[in-house]
Design an enzyme around this catalytic site. Sequence first.
Site: not given
Length: 290
Positions: A257-260
């Site tokens: 889950v690409p919070c970056h």
Amino acid sequence: MTIMPRLTTEITPEGTDYETVCRVVELLTDDYRDQPGLEDIAARLGQSPTHLQRTFTRWAGLSPKAFLQAVTLDHAKRLLGQEGLPLLEASFELGLSGPGRLHDLFVTHEAMSPGEWKLRGGGLTIRYGFHPSPFGTALIMVTERGLAGLAFNDAGQERESFADMAGRWPNATYVEDIVATTPYAARIFEAERWEAEQPLRVVLIGSDFQVRVWQALLDIPMGRAETYSAIAGRIGQPKASRAVGAAIGRNPISFVVPCHRALGKSGALTGYHWGLTRKRAMLGWEAGKV
């Protein structure tokens, strides 16, 4: 909660690629305005330029010089301001993204019900294991419904990362089970196994608002980024940028889950729960895949 993780398997990756890359990323981040050359970086790390170039390129798919563009905030600001490009198109273009993507990480997800979430993990069995990854040691947590947690740490910090993650669902039962988590590690970090036909199963454990934010993150393509305000707009809460940022910071399934891929309005990377150096490394690693 008294449970603490046990390291029953060897998790040290072969070689020291990530350690080397991490030091390079730190140097490039600190000194990007001086545009340090390969020879200078290699000298500071006590390595030959040829060896450093090979190590970095093997890991990232990019040369250190190309990676440097990904941490040049001035370049991002020029794309956002002078060229008038929308952030979704501009962020982490930075000379890195090609016209097509090799793969996205295809994910199928479901959310636990509000009632289940309010139990804070009560009645839930979470199996966990530590695995080598391109971004340091990964702590993977799974339930019978799919991947529930993914955290990162440097060597010797396993207990801290476990306590951080387990504290989110303090009433769950935790079982170390490397057999259960190994297939997930392979699916997550081996790009050739990112297939839409066999999606990675993910279960989101959070409040309704958090889950909506995390679902919005899943819509950001690999090699792109969005601002917190844009994500707030996606979920129909355009004035909730601060709350969106808090929810992103609590994302329990990092990287997948690409919070970056969430950035500040100026294009700045802002914070990342597992460290800004790791966030830069993730973005650069992904840039080498698109």
